[in-house]
Scaffold this active site. Structure first.
Site, PDB file in Angstrom:
ATOM      1  CG  ASP A 145     -10.900 -90.169 -72.258  1.00  0.00           C
ATOM      2  OD1 ASP A 145     -10.174 -90.408 -71.475  1.00  0.00           O
ATOM      3  OD2 ASP A 145     -11.520 -89.089 -72.354  1.00  0.00           O
ATOM      4  CB  ALA A 157     -23.373 -91.329 -75.140  1.00  0.00           C
ATOM      5  CE1 TYR A 158     -15.062 -88.982 -75.464  1.00  0.00           C
ATOM      6  CE2 TYR A 158     -14.857 -89.642 -73.001  1.00  0.00           C
ATOM      7  CZ  TYR A 158     -14.329 -89.139 -74.416  1.00  0.00           C
ATOM      8  OH  TYR A 158     -12.746 -88.839 -74.390  1.00  0.00           O
ATOM      9  N   GLY A 159     -18.499 -92.809 -72.562  1.00  0.00           N
ATOM     10  CA  GLY A 159     -17.920 -93.935 -72.096  1.00  0.00           C
ATOM     11  C   GLY A 159     -18.412 -95.031 -72.586  1.00  0.00           C
ATOM     12  CB  SER A 161     -18.863 -94.218 -77.888  1.00  0.00           C
ATOM     13  OG  SER A 161     -18.152 -92.999 -77.160  1.00  0.00           O
TER      14      SER A 161
END
Length: 242
Positions: A145, A157-159, A161
Site C-alpha cells: 500500500d 499495525a497496518y503500516g 505489517s
C-alpha cells in the site's frame, strides 16, 4: 488464453482487489483457487468467474488470522495432490481496522493485523514453495500500500505489517533468484476505488480515483510470461507501462 491451465491461488479473493485479480486471471485461462474467510464472498466471485465461461475455480474457505501451521500444511498438501504444481500465489488478503495512534492501539488488534497481513503471507509462501518449484516458472506477488510505505503516523499495525511485508518479499526474492524458477515481486495498487480505500478514507471523492478494475493489466503482467526474469521489484500499478 495467456495463462492456459496455470494454477494460481489468491488470498482475499472475495475482496475488491482480490476479486478483480481472480476474474482477470481466470478470464486469461488460469485455474483459480479462491481463498477467503467469507463463504458468501467466495460464492459471489465463484459465480462471476463461471458466468464469463472461464475454467471453474475452487473455493477454499480459510481464516488466515486463526489458522494453525497444520492448516497451512494441509492446504499445501491438497494443492499438491489435486494439481501437482502451482504457477502463482497472490497475497491480496488484508486486515485494516482504523488509523490509530500507537498509544491507543489495542494489543488484540495489533496481533490480528500482523497475523493476516504478515504472518499469513510468510507461512503460506513457505509451505507452498515446494509446490511452486515444480513449475517451470512461478510467480509470487505480495500486495502492499503506497499510503503507508513511509512509516506515516497513525498507520499503526497496518503500516508496520505492510512495510515488513515488502522486506519479506525482497528477502524471499533474493533467496530464490539463483534457481530462476520463482519470481517474487510486490505490487503497489496505488489509490483506486476499492472497499479498503473507502474504509480508510470515507470522506474522499471516489469519482476522482481509477476503478479497481484498472489493476487488471498489472495482474496479467505479473503472472504472465512478460514478467519472467523480473524479481525483487516493487511495482506501482499506476505507473506500469504495458
Amino acid at each position: 488464453m495467456l495463462l492456459n491451465k496455470n494454477v494460481i491461488l489468491i488470498t482475499g479473493a472475495g475482496g475488491g482487489v482480490g476479486s478483480v485479480a481472480a476474474l482477470t486471471l481466470a478470464q486469461a485461462g488460469a485455474h483459480i483457487i479462491l481463498l477467503d474467510k467469507s463463504i458468501a464472498k467466495l460464492e459471489k466471485i465463484y459465480d462471476a468467474i463461471v458466468a464469463i465461461g472461464a475454467p471453474d475455480p475452487i473455493m477454499y474457505p480459510f481464516d488466515l488470522a486463526g489458522a494453525t501451521e497444520s492448516d497451512y500444511l494441509e492446504l499445501a498438501e491438497r494443492i499438491d495432490t489435486s494439481y501437482g504444481l502451482l504457477q502463482g500465489l497472490l497475497h491480496c488478503a488484508v486486515e485494516f481496522i482504523a488509523f490509530t495512534p500507537m498509544a491507543l492501539l489495542d494489543t488484540k488488534d495489533w496481533g490480528h493485523s500482523l497475523n493476516v497481513n504478515l504472518n499469513a503471507p510468510f507461512l503460506l509462501s513457505r509451505v507452498l514453495l515446494s509446490v511452486l518449484k515444480k513449475s517451470k516458472h512461478a510467480s509470487i506477488v505480495f500486495v502492499s500500500d503506497s499510503a503507508v510505505r513511509n512509516a506515516q503516523a497513525y498507520t499503526g499495525a497496518y503500516g508496520v505489517s505492510k512495510i515488513a511485508l515488502e522486506a519479506l518479499a525482497k528477502i524471499l526474492a533474493e533467496e530464490l533468484e539463483s534457481s530462476q524458477k520463482i519470481r517474487v515481486n510486490t505490487l503497489i495498487p496505488g489509490p483506486v476505488d476499492s472497499p479498503l480505500r473507502t474504509r480508510a478514507f470515507p470522506g474522499e471523492d471516489k469519482a476522482e480515483l481509477p476503478p479497481v478494475t484498472s489493476l487488471a493489466g498489472a495482474f496479467l503482467y505479473l503472472f504472465g510470461e512478460a514478467s519472467i526474469g523480473v524479481t525483487g521489484q516493487t511495482i506501482n500499478a499506476q505507473t506500469l507501462h504495458l
